[in-house]
Write an enzyme that holds these catalytic residues in place. Structure first.
Site, PDB file in Angstrom:
ATOM      1  N   GLY A  10      67.976  33.451 -65.607  1.00 44.21           N
ATOM      2  CA  GLY A  10      67.360  34.353 -64.627  1.00 44.21           C
ATOM      3  C   GLY A  10      66.054  34.941 -65.143  1.00 44.21           C
ATOM      4  O   GLY A  10      65.602  34.642 -66.259  1.00 44.21           O
ATOM      5  N   VAL A  12      65.192  38.077 -66.096  1.00 44.93           N
ATOM      6  CA  VAL A  12      65.309  38.880 -67.324  1.00 44.93           C
ATOM      7  C   VAL A  12      65.924  38.051 -68.448  1.00 44.93           C
ATOM      8  O   VAL A  12      65.489  38.121 -69.600  1.00 44.93           O
ATOM      9  CB  VAL A  12      66.152  40.152 -67.065  1.00 44.93           C
ATOM     10  CG1 VAL A  12      66.299  40.966 -68.342  1.00 44.93           C
ATOM     11  CG2 VAL A  12      65.522  41.003 -65.966  1.00 44.93           C
ATOM     12  N   ILE A  37      80.608  34.842 -65.456  1.00 42.01           N
ATOM     13  CA  ILE A  37      81.141  36.133 -65.937  1.00 42.01           C
ATOM     14  C   ILE A  37      82.290  36.654 -65.071  1.00 42.01           C
ATOM     15  O   ILE A  37      83.033  37.530 -65.491  1.00 42.01           O
ATOM     16  CB  ILE A  37      80.037  37.215 -66.077  1.00 42.01           C
ATOM     17  CG1 ILE A  37      79.382  37.548 -64.734  1.00 42.01           C
ATOM     18  CG2 ILE A  37      79.003  36.813 -67.119  1.00 42.01           C
ATOM     19  CD1 ILE A  37      78.569  38.855 -64.771  1.00 42.01           C
ATOM     20  N   ALA A  60      73.969  38.567 -62.789  1.00 38.63           N
ATOM     21  CA  ALA A  60      74.333  39.400 -61.633  1.00 38.63           C
ATOM     22  C   ALA A  60      74.081  38.584 -60.379  1.00 38.63           C
ATOM     23  O   ALA A  60      73.336  37.595 -60.406  1.00 38.63           O
ATOM     24  CB  ALA A  60      73.478  40.670 -61.592  1.00 38.63           C
ATOM     25  N   THR A  62      72.043  38.972 -57.434  1.00 42.34           N
ATOM     26  CA  THR A  62      70.937  39.876 -57.130  1.00 42.34           C
ATOM     27  C   THR A  62      70.416  39.726 -55.699  1.00 42.34           C
ATOM     28  O   THR A  62      69.410  40.345 -55.354  1.00 42.34           O
ATOM     29  CB  THR A  62      69.773  39.652 -58.121  1.00 42.34           C
ATOM     30  OG1 THR A  62      69.384  38.273 -58.055  1.00 42.34           O
ATOM     31  CG2 THR A  62      70.165  39.986 -59.543  1.00 42.34           C
ATOM     32  N   THR A 101      70.958  48.941 -61.976  1.00 41.55           N
ATOM     33  CA  THR A 101      69.824  48.919 -61.038  1.00 41.55           C
ATOM     34  C   THR A 101      69.435  50.299 -60.524  1.00 41.55           C
ATOM     35  O   THR A 101      70.268  51.212 -60.457  1.00 41.55           O
ATOM     36  CB  THR A 101      70.204  48.020 -59.833  1.00 41.55           C
ATOM     37  OG1 THR A 101      69.201  48.111 -58.838  1.00 41.55           O
ATOM     38  CG2 THR A 101      71.519  48.452 -59.197  1.00 41.55           C
ATOM     39  N   ASP A 102      68.180  50.403 -60.115  1.00 43.59           N
ATOM     40  CA  ASP A 102      67.691  51.609 -59.427  1.00 43.59           C
ATOM     41  C   ASP A 102      68.363  51.769 -58.055  1.00 43.59           C
ATOM     42  O   ASP A 102      68.340  52.847 -57.476  1.00 43.59           O
ATOM     43  CB  ASP A 102      66.160  51.541 -59.280  1.00 43.59           C
ATOM     44  CG  ASP A 102      65.652  50.230 -58.693  1.00 43.59           C
ATOM     45  OD1 ASP A 102      66.427  49.248 -58.622  1.00 43.59           O
ATOM     46  OD2 ASP A 102      64.476  50.172 -58.305  1.00 43.59           O
ATOM     47  N   TYR A 125      75.318  45.894 -52.603  1.00 40.23           N
ATOM     48  CA  TYR A 125      74.798  45.533 -53.931  1.00 40.23           C
ATOM     49  C   TYR A 125      74.810  46.759 -54.855  1.00 40.23           C
ATOM     50  O   TYR A 125      75.333  46.702 -55.973  1.00 40.23           O
ATOM     51  CB  TYR A 125      73.374  44.985 -53.767  1.00 40.23           C
ATOM     52  CG  TYR A 125      72.612  44.810 -55.064  1.00 40.23           C
ATOM     53  CD1 TYR A 125      72.905  43.776 -55.946  1.00 40.23           C
ATOM     54  CD2 TYR A 125      71.581  45.689 -55.404  1.00 40.23           C
ATOM     55  CE1 TYR A 125      72.184  43.620 -57.135  1.00 40.23           C
ATOM     56  CE2 TYR A 125      70.857  45.532 -56.583  1.00 40.23           C
ATOM     57  CZ  TYR A 125      71.171  44.502 -57.447  1.00 40.23           C
ATOM     58  OH  TYR A 125      70.472  44.356 -58.619  1.00 40.23           O
ATOM     59  N   LYS A 129      77.113  47.349 -58.239  1.00 40.58           N
ATOM     60  CA  LYS A 129      76.512  47.557 -59.569  1.00 40.58           C
ATOM     61  C   LYS A 129      76.996  48.882 -60.172  1.00 40.58           C
ATOM     62  O   LYS A 129      77.268  48.966 -61.370  1.00 40.58           O
ATOM     63  CB  LYS A 129      74.987  47.552 -59.465  1.00 40.58           C
ATOM     64  CG  LYS A 129      74.377  46.228 -59.034  1.00 40.58           C
ATOM     65  CD  LYS A 129      74.462  45.140 -60.077  1.00 40.58           C
ATOM     66  CE  LYS A 129      73.553  45.359 -61.258  1.00 40.58           C
ATOM     67  NZ  LYS A 129      73.626  44.256 -62.234  1.00 40.58           N
TER      68      LYS A 129
HETATM   69  N1  LIG Z   1      64.806  41.783 -60.454  1.00 36.43           N
HETATM   70  C1  LIG Z   1      64.812  43.087 -60.214  1.00 36.43           C
HETATM   71  O1  LIG Z   1      63.863  43.628 -59.616  1.00 36.43           O
HETATM   72  C2  LIG Z   1      65.939  43.948 -60.700  1.00 36.43           C
HETATM   73  C3  LIG Z   1      65.912  45.311 -60.362  1.00 36.43           C
HETATM   74  C4  LIG Z   1      66.936  46.138 -60.811  1.00 36.43           C
HETATM   75  C5  LIG Z   1      67.963  45.607 -61.568  1.00 36.43           C
HETATM   76  N2  LIG Z   1      67.987  44.274 -61.871  1.00 36.43           N
HETATM   77  C6  LIG Z   1      69.103  43.777 -62.660  1.00 36.43           C
HETATM   78  O2  LIG Z   1      68.595  43.035 -63.749  1.00 36.43           O
HETATM   79  C7  LIG Z   1      69.563  42.037 -64.124  1.00 36.43           C
HETATM   80  C8  LIG Z   1      68.867  40.690 -64.238  1.00 36.43           C
HETATM   81  O3  LIG Z   1      68.379  40.358 -62.938  1.00 36.43           O
HETATM   82  P1  LIG Z   1      67.247  39.269 -62.698  1.00 36.43           P
HETATM   83  O4  LIG Z   1      66.134  39.938 -62.018  1.00 36.43           O
HETATM   84  O5  LIG Z   1      67.009  38.491 -63.949  1.00 36.43           O
HETATM   85  O6  LIG Z   1      68.006  38.390 -61.606  1.00 36.43           O
HETATM   86  P2  LIG Z   1      68.060  36.810 -61.421  1.00 36.43           P
HETATM   87  O7  LIG Z   1      66.731  36.208 -61.710  1.00 36.43           O
HETATM   88  O8  LIG Z   1      68.685  36.625 -60.085  1.00 36.43           O
HETATM   89  O9  LIG Z   1      69.066  36.352 -62.572  1.00 36.43           O
HETATM   90  C9  LIG Z   1      70.446  36.571 -62.500  1.00 36.43           C
HETATM   91  C10 LIG Z   1      71.120  35.370 -63.117  1.00 36.43           C
HETATM   92  O10 LIG Z   1      72.540  35.590 -63.067  1.00 36.43           O
HETATM   93  C11 LIG Z   1      73.139  34.344 -62.754  1.00 36.43           C
HETATM   94  N3  LIG Z   1      74.473  34.546 -62.194  1.00 36.43           N
HETATM   95  C12 LIG Z   1      74.829  34.852 -60.921  1.00 36.43           C
HETATM   96  N4  LIG Z   1      76.170  34.940 -60.812  1.00 36.43           N
HETATM   97  C13 LIG Z   1      76.676  34.677 -62.041  1.00 36.43           C
HETATM   98  C14 LIG Z   1      77.980  34.605 -62.578  1.00 36.43           C
HETATM   99  N5  LIG Z   1      79.069  34.801 -61.816  1.00 36.43           N
HETATM  100  N6  LIG Z   1      78.140  34.313 -63.900  1.00 36.43           N
HETATM  101  C15 LIG Z   1      77.053  34.083 -64.676  1.00 36.43           C
HETATM  102  N7  LIG Z   1      75.787  34.117 -64.229  1.00 36.43           N
HETATM  103  C16 LIG Z   1      75.603  34.418 -62.931  1.00 36.43           C
HETATM  104  C17 LIG Z   1      72.202  33.693 -61.765  1.00 36.43           C
HETATM  105  O11 LIG Z   1      72.422  32.303 -61.767  1.00 36.43           O
HETATM  106  P3  LIG Z   1      72.398  31.477 -60.361  1.00 36.43           P
HETATM  107  O12 LIG Z   1      71.102  31.842 -59.701  1.00 36.43           O
HETATM  108  O13 LIG Z   1      72.469  30.060 -60.822  1.00 36.43           O
HETATM  109  O14 LIG Z   1      73.596  31.917 -59.593  1.00 36.43           O
HETATM  110  C18 LIG Z   1      70.836  34.071 -62.343  1.00 36.43           C
HETATM  111  O15 LIG Z   1      70.360  33.091 -63.244  1.00 36.43           O
HETATM  112  C19 LIG Z   1      70.665  42.111 -63.063  1.00 36.43           C
HETATM  113  O16 LIG Z   1      71.722  42.893 -63.564  1.00 36.43           O
HETATM  114  C20 LIG Z   1      70.011  42.837 -61.913  1.00 36.43           C
HETATM  115  O17 LIG Z   1      70.968  43.519 -61.130  1.00 36.43           O
HETATM  116  C21 LIG Z   1      66.992  43.422 -61.453  1.00 36.43           C
END
Ligand SMILES: NC(=O)c1ccc[n+]([C@@H]2O[C@H](COP(=O)([O-])OP(=O)(O)OC[C@H]3O[C@@H](n4cnc5c(N)ncnc54)[C@H](OP(=O)(O)O)[C@@H]3O)[C@@H](O)[C@H]2O)c1
Length: 293
Positions: A10, A12, A37, A60, A62, A101-102, A125, A129
């Site tokens: 993902g 992050v 997970i 997550a 997301t 998350t925020d 969502y 979280k």
């Molecule tokens: N991006 C933002 O603006 C933002 C803001 C606030 C908080 N966050 C938090 O930051 C963290 C990282 O988010 P990100 O932005 O990197 O999101 P992302 O790009 O969507 O990455 C999340 C990764 O988790 C994987 N995933 C989904 N379900 C899963 C499972 N059951 N087991 C294992 N892996 C799984 C997804 O794989 P698939 O796509 O292959 O399913 C994806 O590669 C999350 O906790 C998110 O809630 C992000």
């Protein structure tokens, strides 16, 4: 450190794997296919076999609107997933850092949300979280929860990460003018995630880039300026005009009460992060910028 990273493909997760490898950690990285997970048995087997010093959970579901229509999946991944990791970390006495998350806040506050503000999520969502945060704390005392928001960076598929490439393709950019948060560059977040794993101080941290925060429109305008996309087709819209299934907080700016008190240097401003993202070759190396000191 031996660090196990989930959600490694993902936005992050990728930045974190890159940073930990550059820091000479032993990195065990798992994308969704390699480790689900939500599968408690698989999580326990993997963590008890590998016995990492730290687990950093970047996995997550997301898709905020998707969660609204499939609350079961949201709960499986965003609540039970972190709980599974926490139970397994407890077995091998590893520190767990998990990202939240925020969107745990309702957005009605003026100014910044700190750890003194009560979460009141309004979306599925956000609730999934928040329940994830709470279940982690119940399962494992050695847990660090990192709330962040408005994350952008390479490999990101969200609005903030894709504005410039979309503008270069000549697409119309619809930027929301009445929703704001604290933009956070994934590479800067990654540095702090590793640092918090090393510090091993349990609690809830708010980790975002410094500065006053921004609306999507403000972020988009600077991104297009920096990328010299002067003729871009930028339309400013309101959140309500988009009729999205899930409610979003109008304001989700974060500030941390703990980081400065612990002597952690503030992260660079989001404008610096954006410059580095858009012009990686001219940006100074994050590793040498003092934020990991
Ligand atoms: N991006 C933002 O603006 C933002 C803001 C606030 C908080 N966050 C938090 O930051 C963290 C990282 O988010 P990100 O932005 O990197 O999101 P992302 O790009 O969507 O990455 C999340 C990764 O988790 C994987 N995933 C989904 N379900 C899963 C499972 N059951 N087991 C294992 N892996 C799984 C997804 O794989 P698939 O796509 O292959 O399913 C994806 O590669 C999350 O906790 C998110 O809630 C992000």
């Amino acid at each position: 450190m031996k660090i196990l990273i989930t959600g490694a493909a993902g936005l992050v997760g990728r930045a974190l794997v890159e940073h930990c490898l550059a820091s000479h950690d032993e990195v065990l990285s798992y994308d969704h296919r390699a480790l689900d997970i939500a599968d408690a048995d698989q999580v326990e087997a993997e963590i008890t076999e590998k016995t990492p010093d730290a687990v950093i959970n970047c996995a997550a579901w997301t898709d905020v609107d998707g969660c609204e229509t499939d609350p079961k999946r949201a709960q499986d991944v965003n609540t039970l997933g972190p709980a599974n990791l926490a139970r397994a970390c407890n077995k091998v006495n590893a520190v767990l850092v998990t990202i939240s998350t925020d969107y745990v806040f309702d957005g009605r506050k003026e100014g910044f949300y700190t750890q003194r503000d009560s979460p009141r999520p309004e979306s599925v969502y956000g609730r999934s979280k928040l329940e994830g945060e709470r279940s982690v704390q119940l399962e494992h005392a050695r847990a660090v929860i990192v709330r962040t928001g408005f994350v952008f960076g390479p490999a990101g598929k969200n609005f903030l990460s894709t504005i410039v490439e979309r503008a270069r393709r000549g697409e119309e950019i619809k930027a929301i003018g009445d929703v704001c948060g604290t933009p956070t560059y994934a590479r800067h977040l990654a540095v702090r995630l590793r640092e918090l794993a090393q510090l091993d101080l349990p609690g809830i941290f708010h980790v975002v880039n410094s500065g006053d925060g921004a609306s999507y429109e403000e972020f988009a305008r600077l991104a297009l300026d920096l990328a010299e996309c002067h003729g871009a087709n930028l339309q400013v819209v309101t959140m309500s005009s988009l009729n999205r299934p899930a409610p979003r907080p109008r304001n989700s700016k974060l500030r941390c009460l703990l980081s400065a008190a612990l002597g952690l240097a503030p992260l660079p401003t989001w404008q610096e992060g954006l410059k580095e993202f858009i012009n990686p070759n001219v940006a100074k190396d994050t590793e040498n910028s003092g934020i990991g000191a």
